[in-house]
Structure formats: structure tokens, C-alpha cells
Design a protein around this motif. Sequence first.
Motif, PDB file in Angstrom:
ATOM      1  N   MET A   3       0.838  -1.187   0.000  1.00 58.88           N
ATOM      2  CA  MET A   3       0.000   0.000   0.000  1.00 58.88           C
ATOM      3  C   MET A   3       0.877   1.242   0.000  1.00 58.88           C
ATOM      4  O   MET A   3       1.953   1.263   0.572  1.00 58.88           O
ATOM      5  CB  MET A   3      -0.921   0.029   1.223  1.00 58.88           C
ATOM      6  N   LEU A   4       0.372   2.278  -0.637  1.00 57.00           N
ATOM      7  CA  LEU A   4       1.061   3.559  -0.662  1.00 57.00           C
ATOM      8  C   LEU A   4       0.607   4.391   0.528  1.00 57.00           C
ATOM      9  O   LEU A   4      -0.585   4.563   0.766  1.00 57.00           O
ATOM     10  CB  LEU A   4       0.752   4.301  -1.968  1.00 57.00           C
ATOM     11  N   ASN A   5       1.575   4.886   1.282  1.00 64.72           N
ATOM     12  CA  ASN A   5       1.335   5.788   2.402  1.00 64.72           C
ATOM     13  C   ASN A   5       1.882   7.157   2.017  1.00 64.72           C
ATOM     14  O   ASN A   5       3.030   7.260   1.586  1.00 64.72           O
ATOM     15  CB  ASN A   5       2.069   5.310   3.657  1.00 64.72           C
ATOM     16  N   ILE A   6       1.062   8.191   2.185  1.00 61.21           N
ATOM     17  CA  ILE A   6       1.498   9.547   1.855  1.00 61.21           C
ATOM     18  C   ILE A   6       1.373  10.426   3.078  1.00 61.21           C
ATOM     19  O   ILE A   6       0.330  10.465   3.728  1.00 61.21           O
ATOM     20  CB  ILE A   6       0.653  10.159   0.722  1.00 61.21           C
ATOM     21  N   TYR A   7       2.462  11.139   3.370  1.00 63.87           N
ATOM     22  CA  TYR A   7       2.407  12.180   4.385  1.00 63.87           C
ATOM     23  C   TYR A   7       2.488  13.507   3.644  1.00 63.87           C
ATOM     24  O   TYR A   7       3.464  13.773   2.925  1.00 63.87           O
ATOM     25  CB  TYR A   7       3.556  12.066   5.392  1.00 63.87           C
TER      26      TYR A   7
ATOM     27  N   ASN B 219      -1.427  11.696   7.495  1.00 69.15           N
ATOM     28  CA  ASN B 219      -1.825  12.830   8.334  1.00 69.15           C
ATOM     29  C   ASN B 219      -3.102  12.537   9.115  1.00 69.15           C
ATOM     30  O   ASN B 219      -3.300  13.048  10.215  1.00 69.15           O
ATOM     31  CB  ASN B 219      -2.043  14.085   7.492  1.00 69.15           C
ATOM     32  N   THR B 220      -3.994  11.734   8.522  1.00 72.03           N
ATOM     33  CA  THR B 220      -5.298  11.476   9.134  1.00 72.03           C
ATOM     34  C   THR B 220      -5.564   9.997   9.414  1.00 72.03           C
ATOM     35  O   THR B 220      -6.490   9.674  10.149  1.00 72.03           O
ATOM     36  CB  THR B 220      -6.441  11.963   8.220  1.00 72.03           C
ATOM     37  N   GLY B 221      -4.795   9.117   8.768  1.00 76.98           N
ATOM     38  CA  GLY B 221      -5.033   7.684   8.894  1.00 76.98           C
ATOM     39  C   GLY B 221      -6.093   7.167   7.937  1.00 76.98           C
ATOM     40  O   GLY B 221      -6.365   5.963   7.886  1.00 76.98           O
ATOM     41  N   GLN B 222      -6.699   8.049   7.157  1.00 79.40           N
ATOM     42  CA  GLN B 222      -7.750   7.645   6.219  1.00 79.40           C
ATOM     43  C   GLN B 222      -7.163   6.913   5.020  1.00 79.40           C
ATOM     44  O   GLN B 222      -6.059   7.224   4.554  1.00 79.40           O
ATOM     45  CB  GLN B 222      -8.525   8.865   5.725  1.00 79.40           C
ATOM     46  N   ILE B 223      -7.931   5.960   4.490  1.00 85.91           N
ATOM     47  CA  ILE B 223      -7.568   5.273   3.255  1.00 85.91           C
ATOM     48  C   ILE B 223      -8.533   5.748   2.179  1.00 85.91           C
ATOM     49  O   ILE B 223      -9.756   5.726   2.374  1.00 85.91           O
ATOM     50  CB  ILE B 223      -7.627   3.746   3.420  1.00 85.91           C
ATOM     51  N   VAL B 224      -7.967   6.198   1.059  1.00 89.16           N
ATOM     52  CA  VAL B 224      -8.776   6.706  -0.053  1.00 89.16           C
ATOM     53  C   VAL B 224      -8.563   5.825  -1.281  1.00 89.16           C
ATOM     54  O   VAL B 224      -7.546   5.135  -1.396  1.00 89.16           O
ATOM     55  CB  VAL B 224      -8.450   8.179  -0.368  1.00 89.16           C
TER      56      VAL B 224
END
Length: 145
Positions: A1-5, A126-131
Motif C-alpha cells: 500500500m502507498l502511504n502519503i504524508y 496525516n489522518t489515517g484515512q484510506i482513499v
Amino acid sequence: MLNIYYGNMPEAIFNTSVYFKNAYEDTWITDPVAREMILDIDKSVVLDSAVIDSPVMGKIAPVSLSGGVKTLILMKNERSRVFNASTCGDNCARWILKLAETDELTINLRHLMDFGEKTFDIRIMNTGQIVHSMKELVPIAGLYV
């Protein structure tokens, strides 16, 4: 999975060109995926680990590749690091998603990158949300960049 900050991330490597110049290994350049990225993004052909044929600049060394390709190569080979993906254009977005298919990938973005119209799985750190789409991503990213 891609994680973005999104936004300032102190532990992220901001100047990817300098890092690449001092860290890359010859085998990174001749790797089949790197060859494909270099051809797609820079329209250049890897001749060997030290020479790339660019349609714009002629024969170049790996350190003369575009910032986007250098950052993609770093993302592929230095998974324990977080890189500033804002050195990449939108033409790198599909490669970032592809790199994240096989293993967790965390990047730092300081702008809104267009990941296209297809669905994806991106965790906004930043929010922990998955989009799963740009429609879901834009409002959240817009809060930070």
C-alpha cells in the motif's frame, strides 16, 4: 500500500538528487524495472550502468537523469527511507502506485499529485484515512498542501 504524508516531514529526504548522487549503485540502473521507468519518464535508453542515451542530452551518466526518475529509483531501492515525491511530476504517479503494489511504500508530498482516474489504495498518514480515488484524495490532501 502507498502511504502519503502531506506537508513538512522532517525525516523525509528532501533533496533526492543529492542523495541519489551519493547513494545509487550501478545495479539499480540496469534493473529491468529501472530501465522501464527511465524509458517511460525520460524517454532514454540504458546502455549500461554508467551510460544512458537521452534523446535530448545525448549520452549521460545516471546522475543526469530527471529528478523524477532518480526519486523513483530511490523509492524502489531504499524502502526504509521516505523520499520527497514532489520532485516527481504527475507522469511518475503510476510508477509510485506500481512500486506500492508489491510492498509498503511511504512518500512525502508537498503538492497535490494526480494519481489518475483508476481506483487505488492510498493511506493518508496525516489522518489515517484510506482513499480509493482522486475524488476522495483531493479534499483531504488540500488541507495540508
